[in-house]
Structures are given as C-alpha cells and as structure tokens.
Write a protein that holds these residues in place. Structure first.
Motif, PDB file in Angstrom:
ATOM      1  N   UNK A   1      19.735  13.651 -28.384  1.00  0.00           N
ATOM      2  CA  UNK A   1      18.551  14.429 -27.772  1.00  0.00           C
ATOM      3  C   UNK A   1      17.165  12.995 -26.773  1.00  0.00           C
ATOM      4  N   UNK A   2      16.597  13.685 -25.954  1.00  0.00           N
ATOM      5  CA  UNK A   2      15.548  13.630 -25.196  1.00  0.00           C
ATOM      6  C   UNK A   2      14.869  14.313 -24.898  1.00  0.00           C
ATOM      7  N   UNK A   3      13.224  13.408 -24.597  1.00  0.00           N
ATOM      8  CA  UNK A   3      12.646  14.617 -23.998  1.00  0.00           C
ATOM      9  C   UNK A   3      12.355  14.869 -22.952  1.00  0.00           C
ATOM     10  N   UNK A   4      12.469  15.867 -22.305  1.00  0.00           N
ATOM     11  CA  UNK A   4      11.540  17.141 -22.883  1.00  0.00           C
ATOM     12  C   UNK A   4      11.879  18.559 -24.283  1.00  0.00           C
ATOM     13  N   UNK A   5      13.012  17.912 -24.504  1.00  0.00           N
ATOM     14  CA  UNK A   5      13.694  18.563 -25.622  1.00  0.00           C
ATOM     15  C   UNK A   5      12.486  18.181 -27.002  1.00  0.00           C
TER      16      UNK A   5
ATOM     17  N   UNK B   1      12.562  10.416 -31.327  1.00  0.00           N
ATOM     18  CA  UNK B   1      12.656   9.150 -31.705  1.00  0.00           C
ATOM     19  C   UNK B   1      13.907   8.543 -30.900  1.00  0.00           C
ATOM     20  N   UNK B   2      14.392   8.763 -29.945  1.00  0.00           N
ATOM     21  CA  UNK B   2      15.519   8.804 -28.963  1.00  0.00           C
ATOM     22  C   UNK B   2      14.628   7.880 -28.350  1.00  0.00           C
ATOM     23  N   UNK B   3      12.961   8.771 -27.507  1.00  0.00           N
ATOM     24  CA  UNK B   3      12.315   8.242 -26.329  1.00  0.00           C
ATOM     25  C   UNK B   3      11.950   7.176 -26.610  1.00  0.00           C
ATOM     26  N   UNK B   4      11.277   6.987 -27.626  1.00  0.00           N
ATOM     27  CA  UNK B   4      10.456   6.209 -28.343  1.00  0.00           C
ATOM     28  C   UNK B   4      10.922   4.853 -27.848  1.00  0.00           C
TER      29      UNK B   4
ATOM     30  N   UNK C   1      15.121  16.612 -17.203  1.00  0.00           N
ATOM     31  CA  UNK C   1      14.903  15.520 -17.898  1.00  0.00           C
ATOM     32  C   UNK C   1      14.143  14.214 -17.173  1.00  0.00           C
ATOM     33  N   UNK C   2      14.060  12.880 -17.457  1.00  0.00           N
ATOM     34  CA  UNK C   2      13.375  11.955 -16.569  1.00  0.00           C
ATOM     35  C   UNK C   2      15.021  11.165 -16.098  1.00  0.00           C
TER      36      UNK C   2
ATOM     37  N   UNK D   1      -2.832  24.458 -34.133  1.00  0.00           N
ATOM     38  CA  UNK D   1      -2.069  24.259 -32.740  1.00  0.00           C
ATOM     39  C   UNK D   1      -1.046  24.414 -32.272  1.00  0.00           C
ATOM     40  N   UNK D   2      -0.761  25.904 -31.714  1.00  0.00           N
ATOM     41  CA  UNK D   2       1.020  25.988 -31.055  1.00  0.00           C
ATOM     42  C   UNK D   2       1.136  25.650 -30.122  1.00  0.00           C
ATOM     43  N   UNK D   3       1.377  24.050 -29.972  1.00  0.00           N
ATOM     44  CA  UNK D   3       1.923  23.106 -28.909  1.00  0.00           C
ATOM     45  C   UNK D   3       2.733  21.714 -29.645  1.00  0.00           C
ATOM     46  N   UNK D   4       3.559  21.552 -28.388  1.00  0.00           N
ATOM     47  CA  UNK D   4       4.209  20.395 -28.610  1.00  0.00           C
ATOM     48  C   UNK D   4       3.873  19.252 -28.340  1.00  0.00           C
TER      49      UNK D   4
END
Length: 782
Positions: free
Chosen positions: A35-39, A46-49, A77-78, A286-289
């Motif tokens: 998986x990759x952000x923004x998921x 972790x994958x993105x970092x 996605x980026x 805080x309901x946020x990612x």
C-alpha cells in the motif's frame, strides 16, 4: 511559546546509535510493492516512508512503487507509484509482475500483511511472486503464531519465493524458524523505521493544541475495536483524582475497513463512554489521518504514550516505534512488539483489558519524575538505531545480499513446475463436430457415432451448455461470425424453451419442434439460469445481454422452490455471472443468499470428518456443488464458505485419483453410496469437465498452483491418461466419446460429451492465457 531545548544528554545519545558505513548502491532500480499513501493504513505509511528513506539515502538508485487498491478507482497517488494492482483481481497481479520484469527492476521489496492482498489468506500475491525474474526481499509485518492452514501455506510459500525476508522483532525471527521452518540464513532483523526527531521538552508543542499546562496522554493510529482505547477511558477517573490536569488525546481516523462495515460506531461508543464516566472535559478526539509533520508535533506534546491493544499477536507496531524513538515514556499492554521493545526499563507493561492496572501504572509514572525521565532517555537512546536513515542502509545491505544470492531457488523450480516458459500443450479448438450437431433449431442431443440422431431431438441442457461455450469462445477470440451464429441459435432455443405460463423451461424438444414434456427437470432449469447469467455478465453482444436478462429475471424466482442441490449450484454459478454486470440487483442478491444457505445447510447435515460432502452419495456432476461454494464464498467475501468449498473439493479430488495417479471419475453404473461399493465405470465426460472447472475456480480463488495441476490432471483424462489409456476426444473434429466403459470408449459422440470436452478445453486455454499473456521475455532474455 517556550523555547525549544534539547538536553545535553540528547546530544550525547544521538551519537551512540549503531553507525553504518554507507556504500554506493548497486541496486539501481528498486520496486516497492505494498500500500502507499494517500491510502490510509499503516502499511501505506511504512511503504511510503521506506521508499522515501532509501531514495534519499541512495539518490543514484531509482525507486518506484506498485500499490494495492482496495477501492474501485484507487487513489490519487504521487508519481512514484508506477503501477496499481486491484486487490481482488488475480490477473492484475500478473500484469504487475510483467511490468516489473520488462522494466528491468533489480530488486523487489514486498510489504506483506495478510489483509492487503486478494484471495484466501492473501494468496493472490503468490501468483505475482512466481512470475518475478529478480530477487525479492519481503518485509513480514505479521507473523502468526497459530496460523490457519491456508495462512500457513501462504506464509511458507512467500518465504520460499522470497530471496530474503525481513522481520522487525527478534520474536518474529524465532517464530519464522520454529513455526514456518524458515532458514535462519535468509532472515534479516531490521527495526521499524522512525523519523529522526530531537529529545524535546513536551511543553514546546502543547500550546499548538490548546493543552499548555496540561499533562498529555496520547494514543494515535487508525481506530478499530481491537485497539482497546475503552480501557484507557475506564482508567482515567482514578488518574484524574490525583492528576486533575491530565488530558487524553486520541488521534486518528477510523480505520477504512471499520468505517465501511460499521461506520463511526466504535468512535461514538468511546465518546459515549467518556460522557458516562464524567471525563469528557479531559478527552480530546482528533478524527483525522494527519501528515507526518503534524504527527511529530502531536508526539512531541505527549508526556506519556499509551498503547492498550487487545491482541498479543502483534509482531510490530509503527505507532509504538514512532513514540518510543521520540523518547516518550510508554505504558502498553504486552503484545509481542511492546514486550520486546519496552524491556530493560524502557517502558511499562500492563495486562490486557485491565483498566485498573492501566490507571495504577499511569499514575505511578506521573508521580515519579525521575523514573519517567530515565525511561524516556533509555527509549530515545535505543531509538537512534531505528531512524529511517539507518534503516535505509540496513535494507540496502539486505538488497545487496539478495542480489548476490540471485532469485529464490524455489521460485525457479516452481516456475518449471508450472510450465511458465512453455505452458502445457493443449489441443486445438475444433468445432467441426459441434457444428455438425447443430441445425437452425439448436444442438442435437445424441449421435450415432459421429452422425446426429434426429430421433432423440434436442434438449435445453445441451443448448445451455453450448451457449456458455460460445461466450468463452468469444473471449478466446475464435471466429466471431461462426461463434455468433451458434450463440444466436442457442439463445433462440432457450427463449423458445421458456414457458411464461408455468415460469419453467421445457427440456426435451422433438425433431418436429414439439415439446415432449410439460416442463423440464430442476437441473435443466438450473443450467438454463447458468447460461442466461453468462449472457448477461459476459456476452459482448447487447442483444444477448438483453434477451438473457429478460429471461433470467422471469425464471430466477422459481429457483428458491427447487430441491435439487445441483440446480441450486447451477443457479449460483449463473447468479455470479449475472452480478458481474448488474451487481446492484437486490432481488438477485437475495436469491443468491437463499440458494447459498440451502447448499451450506445441506453440507452441514451430511458431512463428517471422513465424508465432508453434501450428500450421502457421489453421483453425477459432483464437483459443481463445491464449485458453487468456492465461487460464491469468494465473491461475497465469506471466507468460511470459500474454505468449506475448497475442503469439499479437495476431498472429492482425492476420491477421484487412481492408484496410478490419473483422474478416476465416479462411474455412472451405480455411482458411489457412502459405505457401499464404488462404480468404476461407466465414466462420463461431464465428471471430468466439472472437476476441471471447479479446480480452475479454486486456483483463481487461492493462487495455489496445486489446484491448477488438479485441473490439468482431470483434463488429461480426455487425452488418454485414464484407466484404459485411450483418447476420448477426436483431434480432427473436436468430438468426444460418450464415456469410458470397462473395455472400450463409447464411440457415440453426443452433445453432452462433446460440450464437456470443449468447455474444459476453453476454460484451460483461458486460464493459460491469463497465466501467460503478460509474460514476455525481459531484456536479458530470461
């Protein structure tokens, strides 16, 4: 705002971490799969970092990502995400492998978590791994101590197909060896990466969140019921009695899966609990990612971090790693990662689901400044080894070792086993005999040798089968004109067979075009529904979609009144195809639920450990019963139904293998009653076809190559791998004999037998196309 201060000890411990000698990367092109952000999930973060850390540390290497989509349309996605896999689409895994092969990628770094890949226990990723031509380093985010059989199989094969595997805790390394028999030499222990932050006074960040002067407790991460936050809320009243300035921040959006299934019910229950306990003024949700920079500020403001997870079997926690590495005192339940990371006075462990113990330990730490600050320093010092720049170098070392080892040996041998480079040679599709057996009315039922038997007329069963075949032939790209002509004839026959007054199909039609029955058998009704579902869901022609849909809607309601298990199974197969195109049809979905319930109930009433089957007899078209459970369980996400179908089919397969290893179908000359003698002959082509089709569905559902091999075994029965060593099919005309007797092949070539062979051949070819159409030679010829 207070001035930001870093203690002199912080400056010291920053230099006490493990120092690695950085070398120039030899892996020039690295693909990260996960998986990759923004998921919004931990694996995506972790994958993105990890990708970003390696790209920063080794700018001479090109990093790209293959991401997994759990929703239709994916994410924004980026650019670094170069390819997307649809979670439940097996063929997209093969396309992704082909993309990486032709892109000359040096290393694939796979992020494995059971929940992010399609198929039972995430088995679709195995098909992807088998196709890769480069070394694979797999990071295992979960290592189960008590895996289900399908989870154990998937994990063991992932280990076999990976050149190296990475775990983030010593416990994970031990479990891989003890439970999954992994070779110690291929396991790397690399901690979860963390941002590199200073050892900062929490007061520096508190005013940003309006909690200056407060004692801040923090929990962050995607919310779901297994996080145990309710036990912290239950512990707070006793903490507030001694420390009234405490505020508890719960940071994180509700987990997307939880949100899809239950909405915000869990969050609302937590808020209600806080109100009932009279602590609502001391709790902030805080309901946020949040993005990383904001997350670091939240962590910085915390005096104490709490992870109250309820499940021991968690081998890694990114949230724990982040806060621990930032030098926070931690109170946690003793899940595996926490028990290992917080040992040696680096944190406090409390029993699972114990609010009283949680409150007692929180108060004790807040009361003892010297102990709390010592704990922070110990954590921060240990965390220096976990910063992303250090982790990136450790991963690159693993990549370089994998490149020296080459691709996993087990992957090469498995590819040979699956005939990857040269798929099994299948006969050519010849329709000569089927066309000879078809006139302007429909497909004739029987033949004397190869000559149509006009006296026996036509039947709905065979015209339904023939219509399904035409759809498969279209998908194979056969001659469109001749296939469309046959499809038109079969569709017309089905339309003529349906009686709107009785809402049933006739089955037997005389050569004079007069019906010979008031209505056909329940099984013939089921086969008609199956064919009509194919027409709606898979025919490329709008006219066939419309006529099939109209007949399907009229005939389907009667299915729930039937008592034949095979009719239910055929109905479920047809419903599945129909819902490919019209998934929002509530009536059809309800009918699927009703038929599935009937079939599962039948299995419940008849099966036992030594006879896990639907009936007390094996008779005809047996595999279709298990096939229906596998297909429907997979389509509806009911893993228990899918697994029961797989178990039943596996048992049936074992029953139908001879001592010499070839397919041995139940004979129609007496069948096989439980506890009684088994009929060896007359063996019918319909049994081989049912087994081919069911095993291919099992392969699509699990990505387990064993199922493909069983389908090939059943198909080989037609080609002569049977009791008599005689071919049943005619390579010149595509005809098939009507069965295998004790001493000979039945040389009559009726429609049922010929269609059984042609349907089996078409399905095998379609599966081989799926397995091979994306396999092209790479630049180095591999």
């Amino acid at each position: 705002m207070p001035q930001r201060k870093e203690t002199s000890e912080a400056a010291l411990v920053e230099n006490q971490g493990k120092i690695l000698i950085k070398e120039t990367a030899k892996a020039r092109k690295i693909a990260f799969v996960g998986d990759h952000l923004p998921r919004k999930c931990g694996i995506a973060t972790f994958t993105s970092d990890l990708l970003s850390a390696i790209a920063t540390a080794y700018p001479e290497s090109q990093c790209l990502c293959v991401s997994i989509n759990d929703i239709k349309g994916g994410y924004e996605y980026p650019e670094v995400v170069r390819f997307e896999i649809e979670e439940q689409d097996l063929s997209s895994y093969l396309r992704a492998a082909d993309f990486l092969n032709i892109s000359n990628v040096d290393i694939v770094c796979l992020q494995h978590e059971f929940g992010i890949f399609g198929g039972p226990a995430g088995g679709h990723i195995l098909a992807f791994l088998r196709e890769l031509r480069m070394p694979v380093v797999t990071t295992l985010h979960t290592v189960l101590r008590e895996p289900r059989p399908d989870q154990r199989r998937v994990m063991q094969e992932i280990i076999s197909l990976s050149t190296r595997v990475v775990v983030m805790a010593e416990r994970g390394r031990q479990m891989l060896q003890e439970i999954y028999a992994a070779s110690p030499g291929k396991i790397d222990l690399i901690a979860h990466g963390i941002p590199d932050v200073g050892f900062v006074d929490p007061a520096f960040f508190k005013d940003q969140f309006g909690v200056e002067g407060k004692i801040v407790l923090l929990t962050f991460g995607l919310l779901s019921p297994n996080k145990g936050i309710e036990y912290v809320l239950k512990a707070l009243p006793q903490v507030l009695e001694e420390f009234p300035d405490v505020v508890y921040i719960v940071l994180g959006a509700t987990h997307p899966n939880e949100l899809r299934e239950h909405g915000e019910a869990y969050r609302m229950s937590l808020e209600l609990l806080a109100k009932k306990s009279g602590i609502e003024k001391s709790v902030i949700f805080y309901n946020d990612f949040v993005e990383l920079e904001s997350l670091k500020e939240f962590i910085g403001a915390a005096d104490l971090y709490i992870t109250p997870y309820l499940n021991e079997a968690q081998i890694t926690s990114g949230t724990l790693a982040y806060t621990f590495g930032a030098g926070k005192a931690v109170v946690s339940t003793p899940y595996w990662h926490a028990a290992e990371l917080l040992a040696g006075d680096r944190g406090v462990l409390v029993p699972f689901a114990d609010a009283e113990a949680m409150g007692r330990e929180i108060s004790a730490l807040l009361r003892d400044d010297i102990r709390r600050h010592a704990m922070r320093r110990n954590a921060y010092r240990c965390g220096r080894e976990m910063v992303w720049s250090n982790v990136a170098q450790l991963y690159m070392q693993s990549f370089e070792q994998a490149r020296l080892q080459g691709t996993a040996p087990s992957r090469k041998s498995l590819l040979t086993k699956t005939l990857d480079l040269r798929p099994p040679q299948l006969p050519a599709l010849k329709l000569d005999h089927l066309q000879r057996m078809t006139d302007s009315t429909g497909v004739f039922q029987h033949a004397n040798f190869s000559i149509p038997n006009f006296a026996e007329g036509y039947c709905t069963d065979d015209n339904a089968r023939a219509f399904i075949l035409t759809v498969l032939l279209e998908e194979l790209g056969q001659d469109r004109e001749s296939v469309c002509a046959m499809a038109t004839t079969c569709a017309s026959f089905l339309q003529y067979a349906y009686d709107p007054h009785t809402r049933r199909f006739h089955n037997h039609l005389g050569f004079d075009r007069r019906w010979l029955d008031e209505q056909g058998s329940e099984d013939s009704q089921g086969r008609a529904i199956w064919a009509l579902g194919f027409g709606v869901g898979r025919s490329p022609y709008r006219s066939f979609q419309f006529i099939s849909g109209q007949l399907f809607a009229q005939a389907l309601p009667a299915m729930t009144e039937f008592t034949s298990p095979r009719a239910w199974a055929f109905g479920l197969l047809g419903i599945h195809e129909y819902l490919r195109h019209l998934s929002g049809d509530t009536l059809v979905n309800q009918t699927r639920e009703a038929l599935l319930s009937k079939l599962v109930d039948l299995l419940d009433r008849n099966s036992s450990a030594d006879w896990p089957w639907f009936e007390q007899e094996l008779s005809y078209d047996n595999a279709k019963l298990a096939h229906a459970l596998i297909l429907t369980g997979r389509a509806t996400g009911q893993q228990d139904v899918l697994q029961r179908g797989l178990d039943a089919l596996r048992w049936l397969n074992q029953v139908q293998i001879s001592g010499k290893g070839h397919f041995l179908p139940i004979g129609s000359n007496g069948f096989y009653k439980r506890g009684g003698p088994r009929a060896e002959f007359d063996q019918q082509p319909i049994e081989a076809q049912a087994m081919v089709s069911a095993c291919l569905e099992a392969y699509r559902a699990t990505s387990d190559i064993w199922w493909y091999e069983q389908s090939q075994r059943a198909f080989d029965w037609f080609l002569g791998w049977n009791d008599l060593g005689l071919e049943l099919y005619s390579p010149e005309s595509g005809a098939c004999g009507d069965g295998l007797h004790v001493d000979r092949v039945n040389r009559n070539q009726g429609a049922e037998s010929t269609l059984a062979f042609l349907l089996s051949l078409a399905e095998m070819k379609l599966t081989n196309n799926m397995m091979t159409s994306f396999r092209k030679p790479t630049a180095n010829g591999n």
